[in-house]
Design a protein around this motif. Structure first.
Motif, PDB file in Angstrom:
ATOM      1  N   SER A 170       0.893  -1.024  -0.099  1.00  0.00           N
ATOM      2  CA  SER A 170       0.093   0.086   0.050  1.00  0.00           C
ATOM      3  C   SER A 170       0.967   1.341  -0.166  1.00  0.00           C
ATOM      4  CB  SER A 170      -1.027  -0.150   1.224  1.00  0.00           C
ATOM      5  OG  SER A 170      -0.169   0.074   2.632  1.00  0.00           O
ATOM      6  N   GLY A 171       1.914   1.116   0.547  1.00  0.00           N
ATOM      7  CA  GLY A 171       2.929   2.551   0.573  1.00  0.00           C
ATOM      8  C   GLY A 171       3.520   2.695   1.981  1.00  0.00           C
ATOM      9  N   LYS A 172       3.330   1.836   2.756  1.00  0.00           N
ATOM     10  CA  LYS A 172       3.452   2.142   4.425  1.00  0.00           C
ATOM     11  C   LYS A 172       5.118   2.411   4.432  1.00  0.00           C
ATOM     12  CE  LYS A 172       2.186  -1.862   5.800  1.00  0.00           C
ATOM     13  NZ  LYS A 172       1.998  -2.534   4.473  1.00  0.00           N
ATOM     14  N   SER A 173       5.751   1.486   4.103  1.00  0.00           N
ATOM     15  CA  SER A 173       7.338   1.780   4.238  1.00  0.00           C
ATOM     16  C   SER A 173       8.018   2.966   3.393  1.00  0.00           C
ATOM     17  CB  SER A 173       8.115   0.438   3.752  1.00  0.00           C
ATOM     18  OG  SER A 173       7.583  -0.595   4.003  1.00  0.00           O
ATOM     19  N   THR A 174       7.365   3.135   2.344  1.00  0.00           N
ATOM     20  CA  THR A 174       7.750   4.324   1.310  1.00  0.00           C
ATOM     21  C   THR A 174       7.520   5.687   2.088  1.00  0.00           C
ATOM     22  OG1 THR A 174       7.194   2.929  -0.533  1.00  0.00           O
ATOM     23  CG2 THR A 174       7.498   5.216  -0.923  1.00  0.00           C
ATOM     24  N   ILE A 175       6.365   5.872   2.701  1.00  0.00           N
ATOM     25  CA  ILE A 175       5.890   6.935   3.173  1.00  0.00           C
ATOM     26  C   ILE A 175       6.488   7.174   4.506  1.00  0.00           C
ATOM     27  CG2 ILE A 175       4.153   8.537   4.097  1.00  0.00           C
ATOM     28  CD1 ILE A 175       2.200   7.170   1.811  1.00  0.00           C
ATOM     29  N   ALA A 176       6.631   6.049   5.144  1.00  0.00           N
ATOM     30  CA  ALA A 176       7.347   6.187   6.506  1.00  0.00           C
ATOM     31  C   ALA A 176       8.662   6.645   6.307  1.00  0.00           C
ATOM     32  CB  ALA A 176       7.412   4.884   7.582  1.00  0.00           C
TER      33      ALA A 176
ATOM     34  N   THR B 186      -4.409   8.910  -5.011  1.00  0.00           N
ATOM     35  CA  THR B 186      -4.615  10.344  -5.420  1.00  0.00           C
ATOM     36  C   THR B 186      -3.509  11.191  -4.930  1.00  0.00           C
ATOM     37  OG1 THR B 186      -5.972  10.644  -3.744  1.00  0.00           O
ATOM     38  CG2 THR B 186      -7.250   9.994  -5.838  1.00  0.00           C
ATOM     39  N   GLU B 187      -2.771  10.595  -4.134  1.00  0.00           N
ATOM     40  CA  GLU B 187      -2.012  11.620  -3.204  1.00  0.00           C
ATOM     41  C   GLU B 187      -0.448  11.022  -3.577  1.00  0.00           C
ATOM     42  OE1 GLU B 187      -3.122  12.188   0.687  1.00  0.00           O
ATOM     43  OE2 GLU B 187      -1.713  13.747   1.140  1.00  0.00           O
ATOM     44  N   SER B 188       0.463  11.934  -3.705  1.00  0.00           N
ATOM     45  CA  SER B 188       1.872  11.713  -4.118  1.00  0.00           C
ATOM     46  C   SER B 188       2.568  11.313  -2.773  1.00  0.00           C
ATOM     47  CB  SER B 188       2.621  12.738  -4.553  1.00  0.00           C
ATOM     48  OG  SER B 188       2.655  13.820  -3.787  1.00  0.00           O
ATOM     49  N   ILE B 189       3.557  10.627  -3.020  1.00  0.00           N
ATOM     50  CA  ILE B 189       4.447  10.172  -1.690  1.00  0.00           C
ATOM     51  C   ILE B 189       4.900  11.512  -1.049  1.00  0.00           C
ATOM     52  CG2 ILE B 189       6.611   9.139  -0.898  1.00  0.00           C
ATOM     53  CD1 ILE B 189       6.264   7.376  -3.444  1.00  0.00           C
ATOM     54  N   GLU B 190       5.348  12.247  -1.617  1.00  0.00           N
ATOM     55  CA  GLU B 190       5.812  13.547  -1.132  1.00  0.00           C
ATOM     56  C   GLU B 190       4.661  14.449  -0.248  1.00  0.00           C
ATOM     57  OE1 GLU B 190       8.938  14.655  -0.743  1.00  0.00           O
ATOM     58  OE2 GLU B 190       8.623  16.543   0.379  1.00  0.00           O
ATOM     59  N   GLY B 191       3.688  14.289  -1.062  1.00  0.00           N
ATOM     60  CA  GLY B 191       2.433  15.112  -0.392  1.00  0.00           C
ATOM     61  C   GLY B 191       1.930  14.533   0.930  1.00  0.00           C
ATOM     62  N   ALA B 192       1.737  12.992   0.774  1.00  0.00           N
ATOM     63  CA  ALA B 192       1.426  12.412   1.819  1.00  0.00           C
ATOM     64  C   ALA B 192       2.414  12.433   3.064  1.00  0.00           C
ATOM     65  CB  ALA B 192       1.161  11.010   1.438  1.00  0.00           C
ATOM     66  N   ALA B 193       3.580  12.830   2.860  1.00  0.00           N
ATOM     67  CA  ALA B 193       4.948  12.852   3.892  1.00  0.00           C
ATOM     68  C   ALA B 193       4.517  14.033   4.462  1.00  0.00           C
ATOM     69  CB  ALA B 193       6.108  12.474   3.462  1.00  0.00           C
ATOM     70  N   LYS B 194       4.378  15.017   3.682  1.00  0.00           N
ATOM     71  CA  LYS B 194       4.329  16.459   4.349  1.00  0.00           C
ATOM     72  C   LYS B 194       3.000  16.641   5.203  1.00  0.00           C
ATOM     73  CE  LYS B 194       4.403  21.263   2.782  1.00  0.00           C
ATOM     74  NZ  LYS B 194       3.362  21.504   3.599  1.00  0.00           N
TER      75      LYS B 194
ATOM     76  N   TYR C 215       0.950  17.541  10.520  1.00  0.00           N
ATOM     77  CA  TYR C 215      -0.036  16.924  11.497  1.00  0.00           C
ATOM     78  C   TYR C 215       0.781  16.893  12.957  1.00  0.00           C
ATOM     79  CZ  TYR C 215      -3.116  14.100  14.253  1.00  0.00           C
ATOM     80  OH  TYR C 215      -3.877  13.393  15.020  1.00  0.00           O
ATOM     81  N   ILE C 216       2.075  16.225  12.697  1.00  0.00           N
ATOM     82  CA  ILE C 216       3.183  15.951  13.935  1.00  0.00           C
ATOM     83  C   ILE C 216       3.542  17.177  14.552  1.00  0.00           C
ATOM     84  CG2 ILE C 216       4.851  14.928  12.931  1.00  0.00           C
ATOM     85  CD1 ILE C 216       3.237  13.358  15.856  1.00  0.00           C
TER      86      ILE C 216
END
Ligand SMILES: Nc1ncnc2c1ncn2[C@@H]1O[C@H](COP(=O)(O)OS(=O)(=O)O)[C@@H](OP(=O)(O)O)[C@H]1O
Ligand SMILES: Nc1ncnc2c1ncn2[C@@H]1O[C@H](COP(=O)(O)OP(=O)(O)O)[C@@H](O)[C@H]1O
Length: 198
Positions: free
Chosen positions: A36-42, A177-185, A190-191
């Protein structure tokens, strides 16, 4: 015997470690299907936090299922035990003052609720990486879906084992619908205010 284990109180507390680090500690828990992208985004989130001077550590399949949990399978009972041990480990890391990232399929709702009770609620951030099984299968990063379709892997999440999607995650990412960079940002945004000691 549990009754003979007596807690020893140490002088240096989490509060002291937070003061030294100059930031609060959290558990960022990534849940979602394989691929799904867990490791990539983390991975991108951790790099961004590192650049902000935040002390981090990432737990994922490589350092857990090949090490401390190498005795566990993908049966429902073993997945529950896998997540319980990881939650206990993550709790120690949060107590050590680290922003801990954990990327596990963690398909059962009750197991994720158990993490929230092991690590204090305020320290737990549930991040649902919402990618359809069709897209994960299309990506098939590790060739596991192909093996599952061929019957070579049993209990494959999304194919022959359930995934109970979070109903109320703190953050939900749709990687279609959301890029890796956009999700990480979005996760770092949030944090960041929560990391501040004030
Ligand atoms: N049957 C089955 N179902 C799901 N996943 C499988 C399975 N067999 C092996 N794998 C690989 O193991 C990784 C998932 O391990 P986890 O510890 O995250 O799983 S769980 O939380 O205990 O359900 C998962 O890693 P990710 O792809 O990073 O999610 C897979 O690569
Ligand atoms: N928007 C996105 N977010 C995350 N991963 C994406 C995205 N778009 C494509 N991908 C790709 O999907 C794959 C996800 O694999 P991975 O991070 O190993 O998943 P998981 O850790 O959940 O098993 C990677 O090859 C990644 O490049």
């Amino acid at each position: 015997m549990k009754e003979n284990i007596i807690t020893h109180h140490y002088q240096i507390t989490l509060e002291d470690r937070i003061k030294l680090n100059n930031h609060n500690s959290f558990l960022l828990w990534f849940t979602g299907l394989s691929g799904s992208g867990k490791s990539t985004i983390a991975n991108v989130v951790e790099q961004k936090l590192y650049q902000l001077g935040i002390k981090t550590y990432t737990l994922d399949g490589d350092n857990i299922r090949k090490g401390i949990n190498k005795d566990l399978t993908f049966s429902p009972e073993d997945r529950t035990e896998n997540i319980r041990r990881i939650a206990e480990l993550a709790n120690l890391m949060v107590d050590a003052g680290l922003v801990t990232l954990a990327a596990f399929v963690s398909p059962y709702k009750k197991d994720r609720e158990n993490i929230r009770s092991i690590v204090k609620d305020v320290n737990f951030v549930e991040i649902y990486i919402n990618t359809s099984v069709e897209e994960c299968e299309r990506r098939d990063v590790k060739g596991l879906y192909k093996k599952a379709r061929a019957g070579e892997i049993k209990n494959m999440t999304g194919i022959s084992a359930p995934y109970e999607a979070p109903e109320n995650p703190d953050i939900e990412i749709n990687t279609e619908t959301e890029s890796i960079e956009g999700a990480a940002k979005r996760i770092v945004d949030y944090i960041t205010p929560k990391l501040s000691r004030q």
